[in-house]
Every structure is written in C-alpha cells, then in structure tokens.
Design a protein around this motif. Structure first.
Motif, mmCIF file in Angstrom:
data_model
loop_
_atom_site.group_PDB
_atom_site.id
_atom_site.type_symbol
_atom_site.label_atom_id
_atom_site.label_comp_id
_atom_site.label_asym_id
_atom_site.label_seq_id
_atom_site.Cartn_x
_atom_site.Cartn_y
_atom_site.Cartn_z
ATOM 1 N N MET A 54 0.829 -1.203 0.000
ATOM 2 C CA MET A 54 0.000 0.000 0.000
ATOM 3 C C MET A 54 0.868 1.259 0.000
ATOM 4 O O MET A 54 1.955 1.276 0.592
ATOM 5 C CB MET A 54 -0.904 0.022 1.234
ATOM 6 C CG MET A 54 -1.917 -1.109 1.296
ATOM 7 S SD MET A 54 -3.127 -1.039 -0.050
ATOM 8 C CE MET A 54 -2.606 -2.473 -1.016
ATOM 9 N N PRO A 55 0.407 2.335 -0.653
ATOM 10 C CA PRO A 55 1.139 3.608 -0.579
ATOM 11 C C PRO A 55 1.085 4.169 0.834
ATOM 12 O O PRO A 55 0.259 3.754 1.661
ATOM 13 C CB PRO A 55 0.391 4.508 -1.572
ATOM 14 C CG PRO A 55 -0.943 3.872 -1.753
ATOM 15 C CD PRO A 55 -0.765 2.407 -1.552
ATOM 16 N N ALA A 56 1.942 5.123 1.110
ATOM 17 C CA ALA A 56 2.127 5.608 2.480
ATOM 18 C C ALA A 56 0.836 6.095 3.116
ATOM 19 O O ALA A 56 0.514 5.723 4.254
ATOM 20 C CB ALA A 56 3.178 6.721 2.482
ATOM 21 N N ILE A 57 0.056 6.918 2.414
ATOM 22 C CA ILE A 57 -1.154 7.481 3.014
ATOM 23 C C ILE A 57 -2.160 6.387 3.338
ATOM 24 O O ILE A 57 -2.826 6.414 4.382
ATOM 25 C CB ILE A 57 -1.777 8.560 2.086
ATOM 26 C CG1 ILE A 57 -3.014 9.189 2.726
ATOM 27 C CG2 ILE A 57 -2.105 7.983 0.723
ATOM 28 C CD1 ILE A 57 -2.751 9.940 4.014
ATOM 29 N N VAL A 58 -2.272 5.382 2.472
ATOM 30 C CA VAL A 58 -3.187 4.268 2.729
ATOM 31 C C VAL A 58 -2.693 3.452 3.918
ATOM 32 O O VAL A 58 -3.480 3.039 4.784
ATOM 33 C CB VAL A 58 -3.329 3.382 1.477
ATOM 34 C CG1 VAL A 58 -4.181 2.144 1.785
ATOM 35 C CG2 VAL A 58 -3.950 4.168 0.336
ATOM 36 N N ALA A 59 -1.387 3.222 3.993
ATOM 37 C CA ALA A 59 -0.826 2.464 5.109
ATOM 38 C C ALA A 59 -1.088 3.167 6.433
ATOM 39 O O ALA A 59 -1.447 2.529 7.432
ATOM 40 C CB ALA A 59 0.671 2.259 4.900
ATOM 41 N N VAL A 60 -0.918 4.486 6.470
ATOM 42 C CA VAL A 60 -1.166 5.239 7.698
ATOM 43 C C VAL A 60 -2.641 5.146 8.093
ATOM 44 O O VAL A 60 -2.983 4.963 9.271
ATOM 45 C CB VAL A 60 -0.734 6.705 7.520
ATOM 46 C CG1 VAL A 60 -1.199 7.558 8.696
ATOM 47 C CG2 VAL A 60 0.779 6.792 7.374
ATOM 48 N N LEU A 61 -3.527 5.247 7.113
ATOM 49 C CA LEU A 61 -4.957 5.133 7.401
ATOM 50 C C LEU A 61 -5.320 3.723 7.872
ATOM 51 O O LEU A 61 -6.165 3.559 8.754
ATOM 52 C CB LEU A 61 -5.779 5.503 6.169
ATOM 53 C CG LEU A 61 -5.735 6.977 5.770
ATOM 54 C CD1 LEU A 61 -6.497 7.204 4.465
ATOM 55 C CD2 LEU A 61 -6.318 7.852 6.882
#
Length: 210
Positions: free
Chosen positions: A117-124
């Motif tokens: 997953m891209p960073a923003i998706v991973a953080v979410l």
C-alpha cells in the motif's frame, strides 16, 4: 519482523479486550454480550483492516489461541469484577488503552506497507486498526464512539504515529526501530493528552462570527 508484529498485536489485543469488558460490564450485558463486545474491541479494528486489504486469513484465525485467551479473560472478569471496581478500573484502563493505540497503529501500518500500500493508505490502515475496535464496541453498546466525542486526541495520535513509522523507514533505519518509534509516538501523544487535558476544538456551528 513477523514475530515483532505478532507480539505487538497480542499486547494491543489484550489492552483493547479489557476496554471492551468494562464497556460491557457498565451496560450489564449477559455473558454472550460481554464476549461479543470484548471481541469487537480486541479484534474489530484488525479485522476491518484485513477486509479492506483483502488479507486472508484474518489475524485472529491465524492465532486462534487468542480466542481462547479472550474467553478466559471474559469468564474471569465476570467472576471477579464487581461494580465497585468499575471506576478505578476504567481510570486505570486509560493507560493500557493508550498503549494498545500505539501498538495497533504500528502493527497495522507495517502490515499495510508489507501488502504494497502507498504511504497514506498504510497510515490510514494503521489508524483503522487502532481506532475502529473501540468504535464498534461503542456502537454495539449504543453510545456515540468515544473516539469521536472525547475531544482528547485519539485518532490524531494514531495518524501521527503512522507517519513516524513511514519517516523512520524512509531514513533507512531497521524495521523494529520504526515500529517502536511509531508505537511510542502514538502512545506518548495520547498519554500527554490524558495527563494535560489537551482537547481538540469542537465544531462550533452555532456560534455567530463577527
């Protein structure tokens, strides 16, 4: 790395299961209700994360012993926890809950990254893992989720912790260091909010601005 994530999820699951037990006890639910609410608090966020990531089997299926541990915890609580303990226990549970927030944030973010997953998706996904077990717990108990009405930062702490993990990994430091930094950040921010009474500003839609 896998062992570290498993250990993190086990500790966080225990912390959140205890919060679910207290919520069920305050509502005077029966034995089935206690187990369901504790299970939702403990496993709900991680299960929702796995559904969104299309990840199988669910983490509690892989570690079925956790289900037995949850049942044992619920039975023990129903036998020994009394109404006079609720106030003290609820106050005391704020601290392991903060620990669970940090641990689930770190583990959930890392799992999403491992699934590409891209960073923003991973953080979410880390935030979903950390927050939505409590959201489901409160919904089942017919309450507005405390993560949305408490005003003390909760999801925001998780969000910040997820970005710390991303930043530490981008700096080329070991994965265990990134996990520890993320967990400490999210937990530390939550503890700071509890200790200082720091609150997010509410939406004041009824106020007239001049």
């Amino acid at each position: 790395m896998n062992n570290a994530i498993t250990f993190i999820e086990a500790l966080a699951t225990l912390a959140f299961a205890l919060s679910g037990l207290l919520a069920a006890a305050r509502k005077r639910l029966d034995a089935v209700g206690v187990v369901v609410v504790a299970g939702l608090a403990a496993f709900g966020g991680g299960t929702l994360r796995d559904i969104l990531l299309d990840r199988r089997p669910f983490f509690w299926v892989t570690h079925a012993d956790w289900l037995w541990a949850l049942l044992a915890l619920c039975v023990g609580a129903m036998l020994f926890l009394r109404a006079r303990h609720f106030g003290v226990t609820e106050r005391a549970m704020q601290w392991p809950d903060a620990l669970g927030l940090g641990l689930f944030t770190a583990g959930g973010t890392e799992i999403a990254l491992a699934n590409g997953m891209p960073a923003i998706v991973a953080v979410l996904m880390g935030m979903v893992t950390a927050v939505f077990g409590g959201v489901l717990r409160d919904i089942v108990c017919n309450e507005i989720p405390s993560a949305f009405r408490d005003h003390r930062p909760y999801a925001v702490c998780s969000f910040a912790g997820g970005w710390v993990l991303i930043g530490v990994q981008q700096a080329g430091l070991p994965g265990e260091t990134a996990l520890a930094a993320a967990a400490l950040t999210a937990t530390g921010l939550r503890v700071l909010a509890l200790a200082t009474g720091w609150q997010l500003p509410p939406w004041r839609a009824d106020e007239t601005r001049h």
